[in-house]
Design a protein around this motif. Structure first.
Motif, short mmCIF file in Angstrom:
data_model
loop_
_atom_site.label_atom_id
_atom_site.label_comp_id
_atom_site.label_asym_id
_atom_site.label_seq_id
_atom_site.Cartn_x
_atom_site.Cartn_y
_atom_site.Cartn_z
N LYS A 11 0.88 -1.32 0.03
CA LYS A 11 -0.03 0.10 0.06
C LYS A 11 0.80 1.27 -0.06
O LYS A 11 0.63 2.28 -0.62
N ILE A 12 1.86 1.31 0.68
CA ILE A 12 2.68 2.45 0.88
C ILE A 12 4.23 2.52 0.31
O ILE A 12 4.98 3.43 0.39
N GLY A 13 4.70 1.32 0.22
CA GLY A 13 6.04 1.30 -0.42
C GLY A 13 7.08 0.78 0.68
O GLY A 13 6.78 1.13 2.07
N ALA A 14 8.31 0.45 0.17
CA ALA A 14 9.29 0.21 1.19
C ALA A 14 9.93 0.96 1.94
O ALA A 14 10.20 1.23 3.16
N GLU A 15 10.04 2.28 1.39
CA GLU A 15 10.73 3.58 2.02
C GLU A 15 9.74 3.74 3.13
O GLU A 15 10.39 4.06 4.28
N LYS A 16 8.45 4.16 3.02
CA LYS A 16 7.78 4.42 4.11
C LYS A 16 7.51 3.31 5.19
O LYS A 16 7.56 3.70 6.41
N VAL A 17 7.69 2.21 4.85
CA VAL A 17 7.46 1.11 5.88
C VAL A 17 8.85 1.02 6.60
O VAL A 17 8.67 0.84 7.98
N ARG A 18 10.01 1.41 6.01
CA ARG A 18 11.24 1.50 6.75
C ARG A 18 11.06 2.53 7.68
O ARG A 18 11.56 2.49 8.93
N THR A 19 10.77 3.61 7.32
CA THR A 19 10.13 4.76 8.36
C THR A 19 9.34 4.31 9.38
O THR A 19 9.88 4.76 10.65
N LEU A 20 8.44 3.83 8.97
CA LEU A 20 7.52 3.45 10.23
C LEU A 20 8.26 2.35 11.03
O LEU A 20 7.88 2.71 12.48
N ILE B 225 11.38 2.56 12.01
CA ILE B 225 12.15 3.24 12.85
C ILE B 225 11.54 4.28 13.87
O ILE B 225 11.73 4.12 15.13
N GLU B 226 10.66 4.80 13.13
CA GLU B 226 9.96 5.87 14.03
C GLU B 226 8.75 5.42 14.94
O GLU B 226 8.58 6.01 16.11
N GLU B 227 8.00 4.54 14.61
CA GLU B 227 6.76 4.03 15.16
C GLU B 227 6.89 2.67 16.15
O GLU B 227 6.54 2.70 17.20
N VAL B 228 7.67 1.92 15.36
CA VAL B 228 7.98 0.60 16.02
C VAL B 228 8.98 0.69 17.01
O VAL B 228 9.86 -0.22 17.79
N LYS B 229 9.88 1.79 16.77
CA LYS B 229 11.34 2.24 17.48
C LYS B 229 12.24 1.08 17.24
O LYS B 229 12.79 0.69 18.33
N MET B 230 12.65 0.67 16.04
CA MET B 230 13.54 -0.13 15.93
C MET B 230 14.84 0.67 15.43
O MET B 230 14.72 1.71 14.79
N LEU B 231 16.12 -0.06 15.86
CA LEU B 231 17.23 0.56 15.21
C LEU B 231 17.31 0.49 13.73
O LEU B 231 16.70 -0.42 13.16
N PRO B 232 17.99 1.57 13.02
CA PRO B 232 17.93 1.35 11.68
C PRO B 232 18.43 0.34 11.08
O PRO B 232 17.88 -0.32 10.14
N CYS B 233 19.68 -0.46 11.95
CA CYS B 233 20.22 -1.74 11.14
C CYS B 233 19.22 -2.80 11.32
O CYS B 233 19.05 -3.52 10.24
N LYS B 234 18.27 -2.85 12.37
CA LYS B 234 17.45 -3.89 12.51
C LYS B 234 16.34 -3.55 11.41
O LYS B 234 15.78 -4.55 10.98
N ALA B 235 15.99 -2.53 11.23
CA ALA B 235 14.86 -2.33 10.30
C ALA B 235 15.35 -2.78 8.81
O ALA B 235 14.66 -3.29 8.08
N GLU B 236 16.43 -2.70 8.68
CA GLU B 236 17.27 -2.74 7.36
C GLU B 236 17.39 -4.19 7.07
O GLU B 236 17.19 -4.85 6.21
N THR B 237 17.49 -5.05 8.36
CA THR B 237 17.58 -6.46 8.32
C THR B 237 16.19 -7.12 7.75
O THR B 237 16.25 -7.95 7.16
N VAL B 238 15.03 -6.54 8.49
CA VAL B 238 13.71 -6.91 8.12
C VAL B 238 13.45 -6.49 6.81
O VAL B 238 12.80 -7.32 5.94
N MET B 239 13.87 -5.27 6.15
CA MET B 239 13.61 -5.05 4.83
C MET B 239 14.24 -6.08 3.70
O MET B 239 13.66 -6.11 2.93
N ASP B 240 15.50 -6.31 4.25
CA ASP B 240 16.39 -7.18 3.47
C ASP B 240 15.62 -8.58 3.32
O ASP B 240 15.66 -9.21 2.22
N PHE B 241 15.05 -8.92 4.40
CA PHE B 241 14.54 -10.36 4.30
C PHE B 241 13.02 -10.24 3.59
O PHE B 241 12.94 -11.25 2.89
N MET B 242 12.39 -9.25 3.54
CA MET B 242 11.11 -8.82 2.77
C MET B 242 11.39 -9.01 1.64
O MET B 242 10.34 -8.94 0.53
N ALA B 243 12.61 -8.39 0.99
CA ALA B 243 12.94 -8.28 -0.37
C ALA B 243 13.11 -9.33 -1.09
O ALA B 243 13.35 -9.39 -2.34
#
Length: 451
Positions: free
Chosen positions: A194-203, A205-223
């Motif tokens: 619905k909103i794309g990878a960049e906005k999910v990555r931002t959410l 980090i900002e709303e789930v309060k994940m470290l950027p490196c952890k968020a990147e790990t999730v995004m890499d897996f989902m990719a």
């Protein structure tokens, strides 16, 4: 006496006759498709004891339920077909043969805000396979075949069955120290389309309060994407890091490896790591079916594997796998998108017999003969002008009109008019029955859904 304005409550669907025929046709296709796979029909009460229906209690379900009292009884309308199934299996455990395979098409009720495409009263069409103590993974592998067969019979061609396994997700989050936030992460990742990878990555980090490196790990897996074989190869890189992940990967391989034998083309099936539905319910394989040309509709058929269907009613372990189609919503969307075929016979009758003489006996006999071979037949008895009689057939879109005047009666024949082509031929009543039957069967073979 003051007249009451007739109206239908918001969130409740009422169809005109021609559309109701199409809805019934869809239901019959579903029944036939489920029966081919050996599912037995089941019907459970619309009203249940609130204590039974709300055994799990709490949450949004209890807020949306229609609950009322009658005398000393605390009653509720069913909000899905799964809880009544759980009660049914627990109550009749000693009388059922397992694995128990059932289908049910019935109305359910939810007191949520009515909005476009969402209803307070709606049909669900469910199938479930329930095991006694255990349930072989091959039952989960068969579900995509049932979805494919059913949607193909309906006339869908461009659709894709998206499949994932909850154990893969749970194992991945566990191996990366994210288990505590896994629910929040999955709900956020679910917004990718619905909103794309960049906005999910931002959410993340900002709303789930994940470290950027952890968020990147999730995004890499989902990719991880590509063909089913390529996705599984990508997942193999994580094997050996978590036992739950490994178990889920083995189950996913078991489900995907038999696609060809089950008759599911590769183009109609996709391993999709973003599918995470039913966080508190599904425990293994999960499914969502998307119309390729109409992704905005969302999933039109979803479900998955669960470990214990009836845990609130019995100590018996009853694992299962099932899928559900929100039939009313699907029908609404098909109407809105003008995807329901105009070729489907939606009239209340296949033939209308119109007597053209004072002697009604021959017309009654012809109507009776047609009905005896399964042709839906109306007999027009009103004393109106010929034009009005033909207009009646035309307004109801009745495909064939049979005219019986004195000449036809004397010759032992009838005039059969094809209302679509305008062609009119004279046949003996028995031959007319064969002629109409063949034409109607051909019309009814047309898919209910336009390509």
């Amino acid at each position: 006496m003051a007249k009451v304005t007739p109206r239908t409550l918001s969130g409740f669907m009422e169809l005109l006759p021609s559309d109701q025929v199409k809805m019934e046709r869809i239901m019959q296709i579903l029944r036939d498709s489920y029966s081919v796979y050996g599912f037995t029909p089941l019907d459970t009460p619309v009203i249940e004891s609130s204590e039974v229906l709300l055994a799990k209690g709490g949450g949004e379900t209890e807020k949306q339920i229609y609950r009322f009292t009658k005398g000393d009884s605390d009653l509720s309308l069913r909000f899905d077909l799964t809880v009544p199934l759980a009660k049914y299996v627990a109550a009749h455990y000693g009388e059922l043969t397992f694995p128990f395979r059932r289908y049910q098409i019935g109305k359910v009720y939810r007191g949520e805000r009515a909005q476009r495409g969402r209803f307070r009263e709606f049909y669900q069409a469910d199938i479930d396979i329930i095991g006694d103590g255990s349930l072989n993974i091959m039952n989960e592998a068969e579900i995509p075949a049932i979805i494919y067969h059913t949607f193909t019979r309906l006339g869908f061609r461009r659709f894709k069955i998206h499949v994932n396994n909850r154990k893969i997700l749970n194992g991945f989050y566990s191996m990366n120290g994210m288990s505590e936030k896994s629910g929040e992460i999955m709900r956020t990742v679910d917004k990718l389309d619905k909103i794309g990878a960049e906005k999910v990555r931002t959410l993340l980090i900002e709303e789930v309060k994940m470290l950027p490196c952890k968020a990147e790990t999730v995004m890499d897996f989902m990719a991880i994407c590509g063909t089913n074989a390529e996705v599984i190869a990508g997942l193999e890189r994580y094997r050996g890091m978590d036992s739950t992940f490994d178990e889920g990967l083995d189950e996913l391989i078991a489900v995907t490896s038999h696609l060809r034998e089950f008759g599911v083309p590769e183009e109609n099936f996709a391993v999709d790591l973003t599918i995470a539905r039913g966080l508190d319910y599904y425990t293994g394989t999960v499914y969502e079916t998307i119309m390729t040309d109409h992704p905005e509709i969302g999933s039109v058929c979803s479900g998955g594997r669960y470990d214990n269907l009836a845990e609130y009613y019995t100590d018996k372990k009853l694992p299962g796998v099932g899928i559900s189609i929100g039939l009313t919503r699907l029908f609404y969307v098909l109407q809105e998108q003008k995807l329901l075929s105009d070729e489907v016979v939606s009239s209340p009758a296949d033939a209308l017999v119109i007597p053209m003489s004072e002697d009604l006996g021959p017309a009654i006999s012809v109507a009776t003969e047609l009905r005896s071979v399964g042709i839906r037949t109306q007999l027009y008895m009103e004393k109106k002008k010929f034009k009005a009689r033909m207009s009646y057939a035309d307004k109801l879109a009745i495909p064939f009109v049979i005219l019986l005047g004195d000449d036809e009666i004397n010759e032992g024949i009838c005039s059969v008019k094809n209302m679509n082509s305008g062609e009119q031929i004279k046949l003996k009543p028995s031959d007319a029955a064969v002629y109409i039957r063949e034409k109607i069967d051909a019309l009814n073979s047309a898919p209910i859904i336009k390509e």
